[in-house]
Write a protein that holds these residues in place. Structure first.
Motif, PDB file in Angstrom:
ATOM      1  N   TYR A 215      -6.691   7.411   8.459  1.00  0.00           N
ATOM      2  CA  TYR A 215      -6.243   6.618   7.317  1.00  0.00           C
ATOM      3  C   TYR A 215      -5.713   5.263   7.790  1.00  0.00           C
ATOM      4  CZ  TYR A 215      -6.565  10.998   4.776  1.00  0.00           C
ATOM      5  OH  TYR A 215      -7.028  12.155   4.203  1.00  0.00           O
ATOM      6  N   LEU A 216      -6.212   4.232   7.172  1.00  0.00           N
ATOM      7  CA  LEU A 216      -5.736   2.881   7.458  1.00  0.00           C
ATOM      8  C   LEU A 216      -4.692   2.507   6.409  1.00  0.00           C
ATOM      9  CD1 LEU A 216      -5.877   0.170   8.957  1.00  0.00           C
ATOM     10  CD2 LEU A 216      -7.743  -0.477   7.415  1.00  0.00           C
ATOM     11  N   HIS A 217      -3.449   2.351   6.832  1.00  0.00           N
ATOM     12  CA  HIS A 217      -2.385   1.914   5.931  1.00  0.00           C
ATOM     13  C   HIS A 217      -2.334   0.385   5.952  1.00  0.00           C
ATOM     14  CE1 HIS A 217       0.101   5.823   5.534  1.00  0.00           C
ATOM     15  NE2 HIS A 217      -1.127   6.126   5.904  1.00  0.00           N
ATOM     16  N   PHE A 218      -2.064  -0.198   4.798  1.00  0.00           N
ATOM     17  CA  PHE A 218      -2.000  -1.656   4.715  1.00  0.00           C
ATOM     18  C   PHE A 218      -1.045  -2.076   3.610  1.00  0.00           C
ATOM     19  CE2 PHE A 218      -5.324  -0.307   1.837  1.00  0.00           C
ATOM     20  CZ  PHE A 218      -5.215  -1.136   0.731  1.00  0.00           C
ATOM     21  N   THR A 219      -0.595  -3.317   3.700  1.00  0.00           N
ATOM     22  CA  THR A 219       0.267  -3.890   2.672  1.00  0.00           C
ATOM     23  C   THR A 219      -0.594  -4.666   1.690  1.00  0.00           C
ATOM     24  OG1 THR A 219       2.142  -4.074   4.191  1.00  0.00           O
ATOM     25  CG2 THR A 219       2.207  -5.435   2.214  1.00  0.00           C
ATOM     26  N   LEU A 220      -0.405  -4.382   0.416  1.00  0.00           N
ATOM     27  CA  LEU A 220      -1.146  -5.055  -0.646  1.00  0.00           C
ATOM     28  C   LEU A 220      -0.208  -6.001  -1.384  1.00  0.00           C
ATOM     29  CD1 LEU A 220      -3.513  -5.482  -2.645  1.00  0.00           C
ATOM     30  CD2 LEU A 220      -2.691  -3.449  -3.884  1.00  0.00           C
ATOM     31  N   PHE A 221      -0.543  -7.279  -1.365  1.00  0.00           N
ATOM     32  CA  PHE A 221       0.146  -8.276  -2.180  1.00  0.00           C
ATOM     33  C   PHE A 221      -0.785  -8.639  -3.327  1.00  0.00           C
ATOM     34  CE2 PHE A 221       0.875 -12.553  -3.650  1.00  0.00           C
ATOM     35  CZ  PHE A 221       2.251 -12.688  -3.686  1.00  0.00           C
ATOM     36  N   LYS A 222      -0.291  -8.529  -4.536  1.00  0.00           N
ATOM     37  CA  LYS A 222      -1.122  -8.887  -5.687  1.00  0.00           C
ATOM     38  C   LYS A 222      -0.318  -9.744  -6.653  1.00  0.00           C
ATOM     39  CE  LYS A 222      -0.228  -4.646  -8.313  1.00  0.00           C
ATOM     40  NZ  LYS A 222       0.457  -5.340  -9.415  1.00  0.00           N
ATOM     41  N   VAL A 258       4.441  -6.261  -4.035  1.00  0.00           N
ATOM     42  CA  VAL A 258       4.084  -5.882  -2.670  1.00  0.00           C
ATOM     43  C   VAL A 258       4.267  -4.372  -2.533  1.00  0.00           C
ATOM     44  CG1 VAL A 258       4.537  -6.231  -0.219  1.00  0.00           C
ATOM     45  CG2 VAL A 258       4.898  -8.120  -1.824  1.00  0.00           C
ATOM     46  N   GLN A 259       3.255  -3.697  -1.987  1.00  0.00           N
ATOM     47  CA  GLN A 259       3.338  -2.252  -1.824  1.00  0.00           C
ATOM     48  C   GLN A 259       2.436  -1.810  -0.690  1.00  0.00           C
ATOM     49  OE1 GLN A 259       0.866  -2.037  -5.813  1.00  0.00           O
ATOM     50  NE2 GLN A 259       1.264   0.043  -5.106  1.00  0.00           N
ATOM     51  N   ARG A 260       2.680  -0.599  -0.174  1.00  0.00           N
ATOM     52  CA  ARG A 260       1.845  -0.027   0.869  1.00  0.00           C
ATOM     53  C   ARG A 260       0.764   0.843   0.246  1.00  0.00           C
ATOM     54  NH1 ARG A 260       1.208  -1.940   5.755  1.00  0.00           N
ATOM     55  NH2 ARG A 260       1.164   0.057   6.860  1.00  0.00           N
ATOM     56  N   CYS A 261      -0.430   0.768   0.826  1.00  0.00           N
ATOM     57  CA  CYS A 261      -1.564   1.572   0.385  1.00  0.00           C
ATOM     58  C   CYS A 261      -2.237   2.159   1.612  1.00  0.00           C
ATOM     59  CB  CYS A 261      -2.563   0.719  -0.401  1.00  0.00           C
ATOM     60  SG  CYS A 261      -1.899  -0.126  -1.843  1.00  0.00           S
ATOM     61  N   SER A 262      -3.149   3.106   1.384  1.00  0.00           N
ATOM     62  CA  SER A 262      -3.942   3.648   2.482  1.00  0.00           C
ATOM     63  C   SER A 262      -5.369   3.844   2.009  1.00  0.00           C
ATOM     64  CB  SER A 262      -3.365   4.981   2.977  1.00  0.00           C
ATOM     65  OG  SER A 262      -3.455   5.987   1.971  1.00  0.00           O
ATOM     66  N   VAL A 263      -6.314   3.728   2.952  1.00  0.00           N
ATOM     67  CA  VAL A 263      -7.731   3.941   2.647  1.00  0.00           C
ATOM     68  C   VAL A 263      -8.318   4.755   3.790  1.00  0.00           C
ATOM     69  CG1 VAL A 263      -8.344   1.727   3.694  1.00  0.00           C
ATOM     70  CG2 VAL A 263      -9.941   2.838   2.120  1.00  0.00           C
ATOM     71  N   GLY A 284      -2.759  -7.080   4.439  1.00  0.00           N
ATOM     72  CA  GLY A 284      -2.309  -7.344   5.798  1.00  0.00           C
ATOM     73  C   GLY A 284      -1.519  -6.182   6.353  1.00  0.00           C
ATOM     74  N   ASP A 285      -0.933  -6.369   7.544  1.00  0.00           N
ATOM     75  CA  ASP A 285      -0.064  -5.372   8.186  1.00  0.00           C
ATOM     76  C   ASP A 285      -0.779  -4.027   8.318  1.00  0.00           C
ATOM     77  OD1 ASP A 285       1.934  -7.352   8.089  1.00  0.00           O
ATOM     78  OD2 ASP A 285       2.588  -6.674   6.115  1.00  0.00           O
ATOM     79  N   TYR A 286      -1.915  -4.015   8.998  1.00  0.00           N
ATOM     80  CA  TYR A 286      -2.726  -2.810   9.102  1.00  0.00           C
ATOM     81  C   TYR A 286      -2.177  -1.861  10.167  1.00  0.00           C
ATOM     82  CZ  TYR A 286      -5.753  -6.216   6.850  1.00  0.00           C
ATOM     83  OH  TYR A 286      -6.247  -7.192   6.021  1.00  0.00           O
ATOM     84  N   GLU A 287      -2.279  -0.575   9.878  1.00  0.00           N
ATOM     85  CA  GLU A 287      -1.795   0.436  10.821  1.00  0.00           C
ATOM     86  C   GLU A 287      -2.516   1.754  10.539  1.00  0.00           C
ATOM     87  OE1 GLU A 287       2.451   2.479  12.223  1.00  0.00           O
ATOM     88  OE2 GLU A 287       2.344   1.214  10.426  1.00  0.00           O
ATOM     89  N   TYR A 288      -3.069   2.372  11.581  1.00  0.00           N
ATOM     90  CA  TYR A 288      -3.760   3.648  11.420  1.00  0.00           C
ATOM     91  C   TYR A 288      -2.766   4.809  11.502  1.00  0.00           C
ATOM     92  CZ  TYR A 288      -8.245   1.302  11.914  1.00  0.00           C
ATOM     93  OH  TYR A 288      -9.341   0.493  11.717  1.00  0.00           O
ATOM     94  N   LYS A 289      -2.943   5.775  10.605  1.00  0.00           N
ATOM     95  CA  LYS A 289      -2.088   6.961  10.602  1.00  0.00           C
ATOM     96  C   LYS A 289      -2.926   8.194  10.281  1.00  0.00           C
ATOM     97  CE  LYS A 289       2.298   4.711   9.516  1.00  0.00           C
ATOM     98  NZ  LYS A 289       3.560   4.797   8.731  1.00  0.00           N
ATOM     99  N   THR A 290      -2.345   9.348  10.547  1.00  0.00           N
ATOM    100  CA  THR A 290      -3.085  10.595  10.342  1.00  0.00           C
ATOM    101  C   THR A 290      -3.016  11.083   8.905  1.00  0.00           C
ATOM    102  OG1 THR A 290      -1.127  11.852  11.022  1.00  0.00           O
ATOM    103  CG2 THR A 290      -2.769  11.339  12.726  1.00  0.00           C
ATOM    104  N   ASP A 291      -2.048  10.607   8.127  1.00  0.00           N
ATOM    105  CA  ASP A 291      -1.884  11.068   6.746  1.00  0.00           C
ATOM    106  C   ASP A 291      -1.988   9.898   5.776  1.00  0.00           C
ATOM    107  OD1 ASP A 291      -1.320  13.810   7.401  1.00  0.00           O
ATOM    108  OD2 ASP A 291       0.648  13.128   8.103  1.00  0.00           O
ATOM    109  N   PRO A 292      -2.451  10.170   4.550  1.00  0.00           N
ATOM    110  CA  PRO A 292      -2.526   9.106   3.545  1.00  0.00           C
ATOM    111  C   PRO A 292      -1.188   8.895   2.866  1.00  0.00           C
ATOM    112  CG  PRO A 292      -3.322  11.146   2.596  1.00  0.00           C
ATOM    113  CD  PRO A 292      -2.991  11.450   4.036  1.00  0.00           C
ATOM    114  N   ILE A 293      -1.095   7.861   2.064  1.00  0.00           N
ATOM    115  CA  ILE A 293       0.061   7.651   1.198  1.00  0.00           C
ATOM    116  C   ILE A 293      -0.156   8.466  -0.075  1.00  0.00           C
ATOM    117  CG2 ILE A 293       1.228   5.931  -0.249  1.00  0.00           C
ATOM    118  CD1 ILE A 293       0.735   3.908   1.984  1.00  0.00           C
TER     119      ILE A 293
END
Length: 739
Positions: A215-222, A258-263, A284-293
């Motif tokens: 899972y790629l976690h990232f920050t979403l600004f909209k 601004v919030q965190r998401c995962s794909v 932005g602020d990408y980070e790989y993790k083993t679990d989704p949000i």
């Protein structure tokens, strides 16, 4: 649902009374009014994670760069969703033919083939199945597109497009050709890289491009986009299903959030490639993790809200603007201090009850009262004057008005049966409930026009629950007002408290269907929550001093809750039993249909800030002026000064002002609140604001009047409402107090 365009107590006091918001717990010398969301960026929301860290956008794209990278190639594994496809990226020589998973043939279930045949015809359906099978067998060979028979029915074409995407997992692309024929082609993976590159280099690039986590976690600004819209647009660019993108909660459209998401199964460079392609969306602020949000995986939200055109109500309103600003600051700071120490009534806010003429709670009341036809008519309610104007004069060109006019016209055409087909065609898709109802009631022509229960069931569960939960919230607000009116902060016999044996944090006792901004947990998730249990206090316990008003909860009506063992419990029976409230019985909330049965929840009577709030008043002349910088503004300002990289490094290593901070505890007696999160980015923010203020003052025309703006910053837990907090802070106008 969006909030009212401007929060102005003159405009909203009567509406507040109608939804049960009548009491205040905060003393205020004088009420004041102002305009909210003059600019979308006047309303800023930053998510607070479960760990108490406020989410901020730190870096855009890869290595802090905002350079678009046009690729979207996830790793192919045995459980990788089939809809995730490759796209091109110059300089990357990965080739899909090296991946054996692409060779596996997926067969289409017989029931899907039947559904497609019934919709598109046997010949076209079989051609699609053959195209899909041949495409899998030889993915790199170009396949001849297949074309359906011409069709004039636009709605039917839309259904066929959707079914093809669903059945073939987005592996077959469709478009509309001449005479309304549907053209379908196999979405073959693109050969990546330039010809002539060596195999060793190709394999090396392939290895480097694979995700290092599931899972790629990232920050979403909209900005001025709701969360679902942003997710759908990101999924479209990545060529994945929106369902593989997860988030803790939805954020309001009319704001900068601004919030965190995962794909799942996506490379960071693929996600970075969308920057600059989608209006109002930055990642932005990408980070790989083993679990989704997961939904609900947040503590709350931090707000920075600018209220413009502030004015005092009363005799002080004639004072000069600078003097009014000083008066308001002293007045509001005193109110904030009182709210910090004593809290305020935890009402459900205005947006909970919709923005149409008939509120969502009214629809819910009709459903619970088994008046299904009335509920459908309420959902399709329209303004006759607007509908007639739309029919005779046409639809306005302004985007803001176009959808509303089309909705009113569509509802009128359908309910009067003037032109049912046109009604379905012009109903804007963003009105999802109305679209579902119209389609269902017309699925078999006039034969299905009376299937009101089926039309309600056809609405998605989340939307359907919204009506029922709004009805519950309407009752809760009135009960809370009555409780405060009779007893205020005093704890009395029969008040409900959460059973002490429950180990669940107190914040979990709040309803999980709060405001779209503040508590974005989808109602669909309600049944997955472990319900809290409550009990009434004895007379001795109420008098002991062991319990305070902050321990008291009130139920939203349901079959799985108990009611206060005092006059407030009787109030539930009396209020809900009134004819105008549906003649409902709070002790009989089960229905023959499970979809309309409500378990109920407990909600804290009082709400409190998660950290110490602040307020600042400024004078200005132009309503378009940005009074408080967004995260994106700060990044852009850092780039101009060349300090972006160093600031990001310090924020993680040195712990300067840009470091994320933790919020104060939700419960506790005046524990020291951590102000760092309220002042996050203070140094950069001050630099931006100072520059903007200086420029504004230099260019200010002499004849342009000064206005007052308030910048309020605070943190709220989920299921709390920012508009309720502002109403407590701004007060009610004198005329509403007298009513």
């Amino acid at each position: 649902m969006s909030e009212l365009p401007h929060y102005n107590v003159r405009q909203t006091a009567s509406h507040a009374k109608s939804i049960g918001i009548t009491q205040r717990a905060t003393p205020l010398r004088f009420p004041w009014v102002g305009d909210l969301r003059v600019r979308f960026s006047d309303f800023q929301v930053n998510e607070i994670g479960k760990d108490g860290v406020v989410v901020h956008l730190r870096k855009i794209g890869l290595n802090g760069q905002n350079k678009p990278v046009a690729d979207a190639a996830p790793v192919k594994e045995t459980d990788t969703p089939k809809e995730q496809q490759d796209s091109t990226n110059e300089g990357d020589s990965n080739e899909v033919k090296d991946e054996p998973q692409e060779q596996e043939i997926v067969e289409i279930p017989a029931e899907d083939v039947t559904a497609l045949t019934n919709l598109a015809g046997e010949k076209f359906a079989q051609e699609l199945v053959d195209l899909f099978r041949d495409g899998q067998a030889a993915p790199l060979e170009r396949k001849k597109p297949v074309v359906s028979e011409p069709m004039d029915d636009k709605f039917k074409r839309g259904e066929i497009h959707q079914e093809i995407r669903r059945i073939f997992n987005y592996r077959i692309e469709t478009s509309t050709g001449d005479a309304g024929a549907i053209v379908a082609s196999f979405a073959a993976p693109t050969r990546r890289g330039k010809r002539g590159r060596g195999g060793r280099n190709r394999n090396r690039n392939k290895q480097e491009d694979q995700p290092i986590g599931e899972y790629l976690h990232f920050t979403l600004f909209k900005d001025n986009r709701d969360t679902m819209d942003a997710v759908n647009q990101i999924a479209r660019i990545l060529k994945v299903k929106p369902q593989v993108i997860n988030y803790a909660g939805t954020k309001d459209r009319r704001a900068s959030t601004v919030q965190r998401c995962s794909v799942r199964y996506t490379r960071d460079r693929s996600l970075a490639g969308i920057n600059g392609k989608l209006w109002g969306i930055t990642t932005g602020d990408y980070e790989y993790k083993t679990d989704p949000i997961h939904l609900g995986q947040l503590l709350g939200n931090e707000f920075a809200i600018t209220i413009k055109n502030c004015q005092i109500l009363g005799e002080d309103s004639a004072k000069p603007v600078p003097e009014q600003a000083d008066l308001m600051h002293a007045n509001v700071q005193s109110a904030l201090d009182h709210m910090t120490e004593h809290g305020w009534i935890n009402y459900f806010g205005h947006q909970r009850f919709g923005t149409h003429q008939i509120g969502t709670h009214e629809v819910g009341k009709l459903i619970l009262g088994d008046n299904y036809e009335g509920a459908i008519n309420a959902i399709l309610a329209y303004d006759e004057e607007i509908a007639q104007k739309a029919e005779t004069e046409g639809i306005p060109n302004e985007p803001a008005k176009r959808d509303e006019y089309n909705r009113h016209l569509a509802c009128m055409l359908f309910r009067t049966e003037k032109d049912v087909e046109k009604a379905i065609e012009i109903m804007p898709r963003r009105f999802a409930a109305e679209v579902c109802v119209l389609r269902h009631l017309n699925r078999q022509g006039k034969q299905s026009r009376r299937d009101f229960v089926g039309a309600l069931i056809h609405i998605t569960r989340g939307l359907r629950s919204m009506y029922l939960h709004a009805c519950q919230s309407h009752v809760w607000n009135h009960a809370a007002s009555r409780r405060w009116e009779l007893h205020g902060e005093k704890v009395i016999k029969g008040d409900l408290v959460i059973v002490e044996t429950e180990a669940t944090p107190q914040v979990s006792g709040q309803d999980q269907d709060g405001d779209d901004i503040i508590n974005p947990v989808n109602p669909v998730e309600d049944d997955d929550d472990i319900p809290l249990q409550a009990r009434p206090l004895t007379e001795e316990e109420a008098a002991s001093g062991k319990y305070t008003v902050y321990d008291i909860v009130l139920p939203t009506p349901g079959y799985d809750v108990i009611y206060p063992d005092n006059e407030i419990g009787e109030f539930y029976k009396d209020f809900m039993g009134r004819e105008e409230n549906g003649s409902l019985d709070p002790h009989k909330m089960r229905r023959m249909r499970r979809e309309f049965s409500l378990p109920g929840r407990y909600r804290k009577l009082m709400n409190r800030f998660l950290a110490k709030p602040s307020v600042e008043f400024k004078t200005y002349s132009d309503d378009e002026e940005q009074m408080h910088p967004t995260d994106l503004d700060l990044i852009k300002a850092d780039r101009k000064t060349g300090t972006h990289a160093s600031n990001n490094k310090r924020s993680r290593e040195d712990g300067d002002d840009a470091r994320p901070s933790k919020v104060a505890k939700v419960e506790g007696e005046n524990e020291a609140s951590n102000q760092t999160s309220q002042e996050e980015g203070a140094a950069a923010s001050a630099k931006v604001e100072e520059t903007e203020t200086t420029n504004a003052q230099e260019s200010m025309e002499v004849d342009k009047p000064l206005k007052i703006a308030a910048i309020v910053k605070f943190q709220l837990g989920r299921s709390a409402y920012a508009t309720v907090t502002l109403r407590e802070l701004m007060g009610d106008p004198p005329e509403s107090n007298a009513s």
